[in-house]
Design an enzyme around this catalytic site. Structure first.
Site, mmCIF file in Angstrom:
data_model
loop_
_atom_site.group_PDB
_atom_site.id
_atom_site.type_symbol
_atom_site.label_atom_id
_atom_site.label_comp_id
_atom_site.label_asym_id
_atom_site.label_seq_id
_atom_site.Cartn_x
_atom_site.Cartn_y
_atom_site.Cartn_z
ATOM 1 N N THR A 28 0.805 -1.220 0.000
ATOM 2 C CA THR A 28 0.000 0.000 0.000
ATOM 3 C C THR A 28 0.839 1.273 0.000
ATOM 4 O O THR A 28 0.374 2.324 -0.432
ATOM 5 C CB THR A 28 -0.906 0.036 1.244
ATOM 6 O OG1 THR A 28 -0.077 -0.121 2.403
ATOM 7 C CG2 THR A 28 -1.938 -1.085 1.197
ATOM 8 N N GLU A 91 -3.727 -6.174 -1.993
ATOM 9 C CA GLU A 91 -2.865 -5.164 -1.370
ATOM 10 C C GLU A 91 -2.390 -5.668 -0.009
ATOM 11 O O GLU A 91 -3.192 -6.166 0.787
ATOM 12 C CB GLU A 91 -3.631 -3.856 -1.157
ATOM 13 C CG GLU A 91 -3.976 -3.090 -2.426
ATOM 14 C CD GLU A 91 -2.843 -2.174 -2.899
ATOM 15 O OE1 GLU A 91 -1.789 -2.111 -2.214
ATOM 16 O OE2 GLU A 91 -3.028 -1.534 -3.950
HETATM 17 ZN ZN LIG Z 1 0.778 -1.595 -6.655
#
Ligand SMILES: [Zn+2]
Length: 231
Positions: A28, A91
């Site tokens: 992230t 993520e």
């Molecule tokens: Zn990325």
């Protein structure tokens, strides 16, 4: 495995009826998972992913797997240029320069097993954002343990022979999926940067025999678009 729901409005239909056949892993690059979750669910940000995994291993589900999340952007993997339409985006909460925690990695492995089974995604098609967008993206970064995923059959790891026959580095890398960005002035450096970030994060300097051997092995064992067999 704890999966929480936090629906993101940032998604649409996969184009041309595409189904996901790859996974793209990200970090992230934000201070906290909470801040990342806010951003990934903010309609003004116009970004999202299917899942976010916190440092403690909690999984947030944001976009249904059938839908097209907005995580990949410009780039290419093999012949795929609309990576969002063909992928599941995951993520990992990480500021970008921190180790990934054991609970986070364990959660990722559990999530990957499910995603790969649901969509019949092979280990060679679990890639990093940096693999499909060399130079533009560097996540999940040099601290991500690709070898660990490969040991579990959730990604791949090369078995290079530096004493092998001469090879064409860029052609081999392309056969395995890695392409330089469009209009790139130095395609060799772009692809080398991506391959080293993934498989040799400590390496530096000019292209060497080990880099060539890694690309040759990947091309031989994991061609991204297998050539039809001839009679
Ligand atoms: Zn990325």
């Amino acid at each position: 495995m704890t999966v929480m729901s936090c629906p993101s409005p940032n998604h649409g239909p996969r184009r041309d009826g595409a189904r996901p056949d790859m996974v793209v892993i990200h970090y992230t690059a934000m201070d906290s998972a909470a801040a990342a979750l806010d951003r990934l669910c903010d309609p003004e940000a116009e970004v999202s992913a299917h899942y976010l995994i916190c440092e403690q291993g909690r999984i947030w589900h944001m976009v249904n797997e059938e839908m097209r999340a907005w995580h990949a952007g410009a780039g290419r993997w093999g012949d795929v240029t609309d990576v969002n339409s063909r992928s599941i985006g995951i993520e990992l909460a990480n500021r970008g320069d921190h180790p990934f925690s054991a609970p986070q990695m364990t959660a990722l492995e559990g999530l990957l097993r499910g995603v790969m089974a649901r969509w019949a995604i092979p280990p060679a098609r679990v890639i990093g954002h940096s693999d499909m967008a060399p130079l533009r993206k560097s996540d999940p970064g040099p601290r991500f343990d690709w070898r660990r995923l490969a040991r579990c059959g959730l990604s791949i790891w090369p078995d290079p022979d530096p004493a092998g026959p001469p090879s064409d580095f860029l052609a081999d890398a392309a056969r395995a999926g890695w392409h330089p960005p469009a209009d790139c002035a130095d395609p060799e450096t772009a692809v080398l940067t991506a391959l080293r970030l993934r498989f040799r994060p400590q390496a530096s300097g000019a292209l060497d025999m080990m880099d060539r051997a890694i690309a040759a092995d990947l091309a031989a064992r994991f061609p991204v678009d297998p050539m039809p067999r001839t009679a």
